[in-house]
Write an enzyme that holds these catalytic residues in place. Structure first.
Site, PDB file in Angstrom:
ATOM      1  N   ASP A 281      36.976  22.422 -63.342  1.00 56.58           N
ATOM      2  CA  ASP A 281      37.162  21.538 -62.196  1.00 56.58           C
ATOM      3  C   ASP A 281      37.039  22.278 -60.872  1.00 56.58           C
ATOM      4  O   ASP A 281      37.046  21.661 -59.800  1.00 56.58           O
ATOM      5  CB  ASP A 281      38.518  20.821 -62.272  1.00 56.58           C
ATOM      6  CG  ASP A 281      39.704  21.771 -62.309  1.00 56.58           C
ATOM      7  OD1 ASP A 281      39.515  22.984 -62.062  1.00 56.58           O
ATOM      8  OD2 ASP A 281      40.823  21.311 -62.575  1.00 56.58           O
TER       9      ASP A 281
ATOM     10  N   ASN B   3      49.224  23.270 -50.021  1.00 54.15           N
ATOM     11  CA  ASN B   3      48.904  21.853 -49.843  1.00 54.15           C
ATOM     12  C   ASN B   3      49.141  21.400 -48.403  1.00 54.15           C
ATOM     13  O   ASN B   3      48.443  20.524 -47.895  1.00 54.15           O
ATOM     14  CB  ASN B   3      49.718  20.993 -50.819  1.00 54.15           C
ATOM     15  CG  ASN B   3      49.191  21.100 -52.238  1.00 54.15           C
ATOM     16  OD1 ASN B   3      47.991  21.209 -52.457  1.00 54.15           O
ATOM     17  ND2 ASN B   3      50.093  21.094 -53.207  1.00 54.15           N
TER      18      ASN B   3
ATOM     19  N   GLY C 199      51.032  19.268 -56.868  1.00 53.43           N
ATOM     20  CA  GLY C 199      50.952  18.477 -55.654  1.00 53.43           C
ATOM     21  C   GLY C 199      52.067  18.712 -54.665  1.00 53.43           C
ATOM     22  O   GLY C 199      52.093  18.082 -53.608  1.00 53.43           O
TER      23      GLY C 199
ATOM     24  N   SER D  46      51.079  23.366 -58.168  1.00 55.36           N
ATOM     25  CA  SER D  46      50.322  23.396 -59.413  1.00 55.36           C
ATOM     26  C   SER D  46      49.941  24.806 -59.836  1.00 55.36           C
ATOM     27  O   SER D  46      49.714  25.062 -61.019  1.00 55.36           O
ATOM     28  CB  SER D  46      49.062  22.535 -59.288  1.00 55.36           C
ATOM     29  OG  SER D  46      48.227  23.007 -58.238  1.00 55.36           O
TER      30      SER D  46
ATOM     31  N   HIS E 298      41.729  25.073 -60.428  1.00 55.60           N
ATOM     32  CA  HIS E 298      42.847  25.895 -60.879  1.00 55.60           C
ATOM     33  C   HIS E 298      42.365  27.101 -61.675  1.00 55.60           C
ATOM     34  O   HIS E 298      41.347  27.028 -62.366  1.00 55.60           O
ATOM     35  CB  HIS E 298      43.800  25.058 -61.740  1.00 55.60           C
ATOM     36  CG  HIS E 298      44.387  23.907 -61.008  1.00 55.60           C
ATOM     37  ND1 HIS E 298      43.811  22.652 -61.005  1.00 55.60           N
ATOM     38  CD2 HIS E 298      45.482  23.823 -60.216  1.00 55.60           C
ATOM     39  CE1 HIS E 298      44.540  21.839 -60.250  1.00 55.60           C
ATOM     40  NE2 HIS E 298      45.552  22.526 -59.760  1.00 55.60           N
TER      41      HIS E 298
END
Length: 225
Positions: A198, A115, A87, A50, A201
């Site tokens: 959020d 990740n 992801g 991402s 990012h």
């Protein structure tokens, strides 16, 4: 490099936003693979998760697009392809790299592993998957210069794990004669004002800093080429 405490929230959230490599990119993301340019085009391919896809940003605000703008302004004659997928894990990247490299590339920027680390996956698997991706690039585009974007893990995963994770990138870069970006999020991770609401990012401003970091490594290579 020591992680400031706010960076822990950002990096931990990365693991929660899409550690499933089968998850498709959202409409806010860049497509997993841009349209294939003409066969005689010189290509720079960004392959990652991402962070590369520019999740939450307009496509032209993601750092690969910003690199493309710099290349166009300098009239260097390369087309940038954003193959970021939200992801994505190293295993997911390994499974799709052959399809992504349908045509040869001149530069391959590999940004994967965050990740894996944030899920606590075995580092041997992460290393093996990254090496397999690099091997595929060498096979399909033997002339390509590989650039490896380093990542770091927060210390709450364990100091030994974080240290061993960080060491993967310089070791693979040395082994494969790849160019290393020591830490892709240098100057961005841990800075609340440079990340989206959020807390996950980078903002457009944050991606401009990332683009500057990448450009500092890429431009000298383009000039040599």
């Amino acid at each position: 490099m020591k992680f400031p405490l706010p960076a822990l929230a950002l990096l931990a959230a990365l693991a929660l936003t899409g550690c499933n490599s089968d998850q498709p990119a959202t409409t806010a993301d860049q497509p997993a693979v841009a349209p294939v340019p003409p066969a005689n085009t010189r290509r720079i391919l960004f392959f990652g998760n991402s962070l590369t896809a520019g999740m939450g940003l307009d496509p032209e605000e993601a750092f690969p697009a910003l690199i493309g703008q710099k290349i166009d302004s300098a009239r260097l004659g390369y087309t940038v392809i954003n193959a970021g997928l939200s992801g994505e894990t190293t295993a997911g990247g390994r499974s799709r790299i052959g399809w992504v490299l349908r045509q040869p590339v001149e530069f391959f920027i590999l940004e994967l592993g965050a990740n894996d680390g944030l899920r606590g996956l075995p580092l041997a698997d992460t290393r093996r998957n990254l090496q397999a991706i690099i091997d595929t690039v060498k096979k399909k585009s033997p002339q390509a210069q590989i650039i490896l974007a380093g990542m770091q893990m927060p210390p709450n995963l364990g100091k030994a794990y974080a240290k061993d994770f960080q060491s993967i990138y310089p070791e693979l870069a040395q082994k494969n004669n790849a160019v290393l970006i020591p830490f892709l999020l240098e100057g961005v991770a841990g800075h609340v004002e440079l990340n989206q609401k959020d807390g996950i990012h980078p903002t457009a401003k944050g991606d401009r800093i990332i683009a500057k970091t990448v450009w500092g490594v890429l431009l000298p290579l383009l000039k040599k080429a």
